[in-house]
Design a protein around this motif. Structure first.
Motif, PDB file in Angstrom:
ATOM      1  N   LYS A 213       0.152  10.797   9.192  1.00 38.50           N
ATOM      2  CA  LYS A 213      -0.042  12.167   9.702  1.00 38.50           C
ATOM      3  C   LYS A 213      -0.574  12.191  11.134  1.00 38.50           C
ATOM      4  N   PHE A 214      -0.286  11.120  11.899  1.00 42.13           N
ATOM      5  CA  PHE A 214      -0.611  11.116  13.330  1.00 42.13           C
ATOM      6  C   PHE A 214       0.664  10.956  14.154  1.00 42.13           C
ATOM      7  N   SER A 215       1.802  11.288  13.540  1.00 42.65           N
ATOM      8  CA  SER A 215       3.105  11.270  14.220  1.00 42.65           C
ATOM      9  C   SER A 215       3.688   9.880  14.447  1.00 42.65           C
TER      10      SER A 215
ATOM     11  N   ARG B 187       0.819  -1.218   0.000  1.00 43.89           N
ATOM     12  CA  ARG B 187       0.000   0.000   0.000  1.00 43.89           C
ATOM     13  C   ARG B 187       0.850   1.264   0.000  1.00 43.89           C
ATOM     14  N   SER B 188       2.172   1.101   0.165  1.00 40.77           N
ATOM     15  CA  SER B 188       3.034   2.258   0.370  1.00 40.77           C
ATOM     16  C   SER B 188       4.012   2.539  -0.762  1.00 40.77           C
ATOM     17  N   PHE B 189       4.401   1.500  -1.518  1.00 39.87           N
ATOM     18  CA  PHE B 189       5.475   1.687  -2.506  1.00 39.87           C
ATOM     19  C   PHE B 189       5.054   1.203  -3.885  1.00 39.87           C
ATOM     20  N   LYS B 190       5.556   1.903  -4.911  1.00 41.47           N
ATOM     21  CA  LYS B 190       5.256   1.536  -6.303  1.00 41.47           C
ATOM     22  C   LYS B 190       5.932   0.227  -6.687  1.00 41.47           C
TER      23      LYS B 190
ATOM     24  N   SER C 288      10.184  13.392  -5.485  1.00 38.60           N
ATOM     25  CA  SER C 288       8.759  13.756  -5.365  1.00 38.60           C
ATOM     26  C   SER C 288       8.179  13.469  -3.976  1.00 38.60           C
ATOM     27  N   ASN C 289       8.938  12.780  -3.120  1.00 37.85           N
ATOM     28  CA  ASN C 289       8.373  12.312  -1.848  1.00 37.85           C
ATOM     29  C   ASN C 289       8.533  13.370  -0.746  1.00 37.85           C
ATOM     30  N   ILE C 290       7.655  14.355  -0.820  1.00 38.35           N
ATOM     31  CA  ILE C 290       7.741  15.491   0.113  1.00 38.35           C
ATOM     32  C   ILE C 290       7.420  15.055   1.548  1.00 38.35           C
ATOM     33  N   ALA C 291       6.472  14.122   1.702  1.00 40.02           N
ATOM     34  CA  ALA C 291       6.112  13.678   3.053  1.00 40.02           C
ATOM     35  C   ALA C 291       7.338  13.108   3.765  1.00 40.02           C
ATOM     36  N   ALA C 292       8.062  12.217   3.087  1.00 37.02           N
ATOM     37  CA  ALA C 292       9.234  11.593   3.714  1.00 37.02           C
ATOM     38  C   ALA C 292      10.335  12.635   3.951  1.00 37.02           C
TER      39      ALA C 292
ATOM     40  N   ASN D 153      14.110   1.295   4.482  1.00 34.01           N
ATOM     41  CA  ASN D 153      12.733   1.682   4.187  1.00 34.01           C
ATOM     42  C   ASN D 153      11.999   2.059   5.477  1.00 34.01           C
ATOM     43  N   ILE D 154      10.972   2.856   5.288  1.00 32.30           N
ATOM     44  CA  ILE D 154      10.066   3.189   6.396  1.00 32.30           C
ATOM     45  C   ILE D 154       8.698   3.392   5.783  1.00 32.30           C
ATOM     46  N   ALA D 155       7.690   2.868   6.431  1.00 32.59           N
ATOM     47  CA  ALA D 155       6.327   3.086   5.934  1.00 32.59           C
ATOM     48  C   ALA D 155       5.347   3.018   7.100  1.00 32.59           C
ATOM     49  N   ILE D 156       4.358   3.872   7.012  1.00 31.08           N
ATOM     50  CA  ILE D 156       3.211   3.832   7.921  1.00 31.08           C
ATOM     51  C   ILE D 156       1.989   3.536   7.055  1.00 31.08           C
TER      52      ILE D 156
ATOM     53  N   LEU E  57      20.209   7.941   3.898  1.00 30.45           N
ATOM     54  CA  LEU E  57      19.120   7.272   3.178  1.00 30.45           C
ATOM     55  C   LEU E  57      18.934   7.925   1.823  1.00 30.45           C
ATOM     56  N   GLU E  58      18.152   7.255   0.977  1.00 31.38           N
ATOM     57  CA  GLU E  58      17.748   7.827  -0.300  1.00 31.38           C
ATOM     58  C   GLU E  58      16.245   8.035  -0.296  1.00 31.38           C
ATOM     59  N   VAL E  59      15.799   9.104  -0.941  1.00 28.05           N
ATOM     60  CA  VAL E  59      14.370   9.393  -0.999  1.00 28.05           C
ATOM     61  C   VAL E  59      14.038   9.978  -2.374  1.00 28.05           C
TER      62      VAL E  59
ATOM     63  N   THR F 227       9.981  15.745   4.534  1.00 27.79           N
ATOM     64  CA  THR F 227       9.570  16.570   5.689  1.00 27.79           C
ATOM     65  C   THR F 227       9.870  15.849   6.993  1.00 27.79           C
ATOM     66  N   LEU F 228       9.568  14.547   7.002  1.00 26.94           N
ATOM     67  CA  LEU F 228       9.864  13.742   8.198  1.00 26.94           C
ATOM     68  C   LEU F 228      11.366  13.770   8.491  1.00 26.94           C
ATOM     69  N   TYR F 229      12.190  13.532   7.480  1.00 26.16           N
ATOM     70  CA  TYR F 229      13.635  13.430   7.700  1.00 26.16           C
ATOM     71  C   TYR F 229      14.219  14.793   8.128  1.00 26.16           C
ATOM     72  N   GLU F 230      13.719  15.853   7.525  1.00 26.97           N
ATOM     73  CA  GLU F 230      14.239  17.184   7.890  1.00 26.97           C
ATOM     74  C   GLU F 230      13.890  17.537   9.341  1.00 26.97           C
ATOM     75  N   LYS F 231      12.755  17.019   9.783  1.00 31.03           N
ATOM     76  CA  LYS F 231      12.366  17.226  11.194  1.00 31.03           C
ATOM     77  C   LYS F 231      13.436  16.657  12.141  1.00 31.03           C
ATOM     78  N   PHE F 232      14.128  15.607  11.677  1.00 32.02           N
ATOM     79  CA  PHE F 232      15.178  14.986  12.502  1.00 32.02           C
ATOM     80  C   PHE F 232      16.575  15.396  12.025  1.00 32.02           C
TER      81      PHE F 232
HETATM   82  C1  COA Z   1       6.826   9.137   5.092  1.00 32.52           C
HETATM   83  C2  COA Z   1       5.847   8.512   6.100  1.00 32.52           C
HETATM   84  C3  COA Z   1       6.500   7.298   6.755  1.00 32.52           C
HETATM   85  C4  COA Z   1       5.500   9.534   7.178  1.00 32.52           C
HETATM   86  O1  COA Z   1       4.700   8.901   8.171  1.00 32.52           O
HETATM   87  P1  COA Z   1       3.663   9.726   9.062  1.00 32.52           P
HETATM   88  O2  COA Z   1       3.245   8.871  10.190  1.00 32.52           O
HETATM   89  O3  COA Z   1       2.595  10.287   8.209  1.00 32.52           O
HETATM   90  O4  COA Z   1       4.620  10.908   9.581  1.00 32.52           O
HETATM   91  P2  COA Z   1       4.327  11.967  10.735  1.00 32.52           P
HETATM   92  O5  COA Z   1       2.844  12.048  11.010  1.00 32.52           O
HETATM   93  O6  COA Z   1       5.210  11.665  11.882  1.00 32.52           O
HETATM   94  O7  COA Z   1       4.799  13.308  10.016  1.00 32.52           O
HETATM   95  C5  COA Z   1       6.154  13.722  10.045  1.00 32.52           C
HETATM   96  C6  COA Z   1       6.242  15.127   9.498  1.00 32.52           C
HETATM   97  O8  COA Z   1       6.021  15.078   8.082  1.00 32.52           O
HETATM   98  C7  COA Z   1       4.929  15.912   7.758  1.00 32.52           C
HETATM   99  N1  COA Z   1       4.154  15.235   6.716  1.00 32.52           N
HETATM  100  C8  COA Z   1       3.606  14.011   6.788  1.00 32.52           C
HETATM  101  N2  COA Z   1       2.966  13.750   5.633  1.00 32.52           N
HETATM  102  C9  COA Z   1       3.123  14.832   4.845  1.00 32.52           C
HETATM  103  C10 COA Z   1       2.703  15.159   3.526  1.00 32.52           C
HETATM  104  N3  COA Z   1       1.961  14.301   2.802  1.00 32.52           N
HETATM  105  N4  COA Z   1       3.097  16.350   2.997  1.00 32.52           N
HETATM  106  C11 COA Z   1       3.847  17.205   3.713  1.00 32.52           C
HETATM  107  N5  COA Z   1       4.266  16.965   4.985  1.00 32.52           N
HETATM  108  C12 COA Z   1       3.909  15.778   5.527  1.00 32.52           C
HETATM  109  C13 COA Z   1       4.107  16.060   9.007  1.00 32.52           C
HETATM  110  O9  COA Z   1       3.370  17.264   9.010  1.00 32.52           O
HETATM  111  C14 COA Z   1       5.171  16.028  10.081  1.00 32.52           C
HETATM  112  O10 COA Z   1       5.764  17.292  10.279  1.00 32.52           O
HETATM  113  P3  COA Z   1       5.385  18.138  11.599  1.00 32.52           P
HETATM  114  O11 COA Z   1       5.656  17.245  12.765  1.00 32.52           O
HETATM  115  O12 COA Z   1       6.295  19.309  11.503  1.00 32.52           O
HETATM  116  O13 COA Z   1       3.936  18.471  11.441  1.00 32.52           O
HETATM  117  C15 COA Z   1       4.527   8.099   5.389  1.00 32.52           C
HETATM  118  O14 COA Z   1       4.046   9.203   4.643  1.00 32.52           O
HETATM  119  C16 COA Z   1       4.628   6.901   4.469  1.00 32.52           C
HETATM  120  O15 COA Z   1       4.556   5.753   4.909  1.00 32.52           O
HETATM  121  N6  COA Z   1       4.818   7.132   3.165  1.00 32.52           N
HETATM  122  C17 COA Z   1       4.888   6.042   2.160  1.00 32.52           C
HETATM  123  C18 COA Z   1       6.177   5.293   2.255  1.00 32.52           C
HETATM  124  C19 COA Z   1       7.361   6.190   2.017  1.00 32.52           C
HETATM  125  O16 COA Z   1       7.355   7.053   1.147  1.00 32.52           O
HETATM  126  N7  COA Z   1       8.432   5.960   2.793  1.00 32.52           N
HETATM  127  C20 COA Z   1       9.651   6.723   2.669  1.00 32.52           C
HETATM  128  C21 COA Z   1      10.586   6.100   1.697  1.00 32.52           C
HETATM  129  S1  COA Z   1      12.112   7.027   1.541  1.00 32.52           S
END
Ligand code: COA
Length: 149
Positions: free
Chosen positions: A81-83, A23-26, A111-115, A72-75, A106-108, A117-122
């Motif tokens: 988006k619940f931390s 459900r998480s990766f292409k 296009s993967n802005i969510a990941a 890898n990491i996936a939720i 790591l490599e990302v 953002t997570l990594y930059e937080k740390f």
């Molecule tokens: C990347 C991933 C693991 C983040 O998990 P998550 O539980 O949603 O992360 P969190 O809720 O802890 O969010 C972490 C930060 O990223 C931000 N964030 C999460 N999803 C985001 C999105 N879609 N766009 C922008 N920012 C996002 C959050 O706001 C949070 O920042 P904040 O604490 O300053 O608000 C999840 O999106 C995922 O499983 N993605 C698919 C698999 C993937 O791409 N893995 C990474 C491979 S390199």
């Protein structure tokens, strides 16, 4: 209140893990690859995060000498988006330090802005690009890393 726990991944977790993977990766890893990682790779450490005893995510890393690499990491999409990603990543960073790693990288996908953002937080920083790294669409990878202190 829900109960959240993080523990090492076991072979019996792989059905749930690969369901989240798909459900998480292409280009998802299959069960055999995960099984090999957790049963045979002496450099690999894989963790799952559970909410109320249900696996909702996972993260893996390799540690070679003093260098940790996230594989890898996936939720699960229903729990993003619940931390939970932050909680899991923080735990894995701590484990890397406890096990003697001094850097983590790591490599990302670009296009993967969510990941990212997570990594930059740390405090991971962008260190470079690997051109056409992802074979499914020739997307570039951004390399990110952090010094562990
Ligand atoms: C990347 C991933 C693991 C983040 O998990 P998550 O539980 O949603 O992360 P969190 O809720 O802890 O969010 C972490 C930060 O990223 C931000 N964030 C999460 N999803 C985001 C999105 N879609 N766009 C922008 N920012 C996002 C959050 O706001 C949070 O920042 P904040 O604490 O300053 O608000 C999840 O999106 C995922 O499983 N993605 C698919 C698999 C993937 O791409 N893995 C990474 C491979 S390199």
């Amino acid at each position: 209140m829900s109960k959240v726990a993080i523990r090492l991944m076991q072979t019996s977790d792989l059905e749930q893990v690969t369901a989240i993977e798909r459900r998480s990766f292409k280009t998802p890893w299959d069960r055999a690859l995960y099984q090999k990682e957790i049963e045979e790779n002496q450099f690999a450490y894989y963790y799952v995060i559970e909410k109320d005893n249900e696996i909702i995510g996972f993260c893996g890393m390799w540690i070679v000498l003093d260098d940790a690499q996230i594989t890898n990491i996936a939720i699960d999409p229903d729990h993003r988006k619940f931390s939970y990603g932050s909680t899991l990543f923080q735990y894995v960073l701590n484990q890397a330090m406890v096990k003697g790693a001094r850097t983590l990288s790591l490599e990302v996908r670009t296009s993967n802005i969510a990941a990212q953002t997570l990594y930059e937080k740390f405090h991971l920083q962008k260190a470079g690009t690997r051109r056409n790294y992802y074979t499914d669409n020739n997307e570039d990878a951004i390399v990110m890393w952090v010094t562990l202190v």
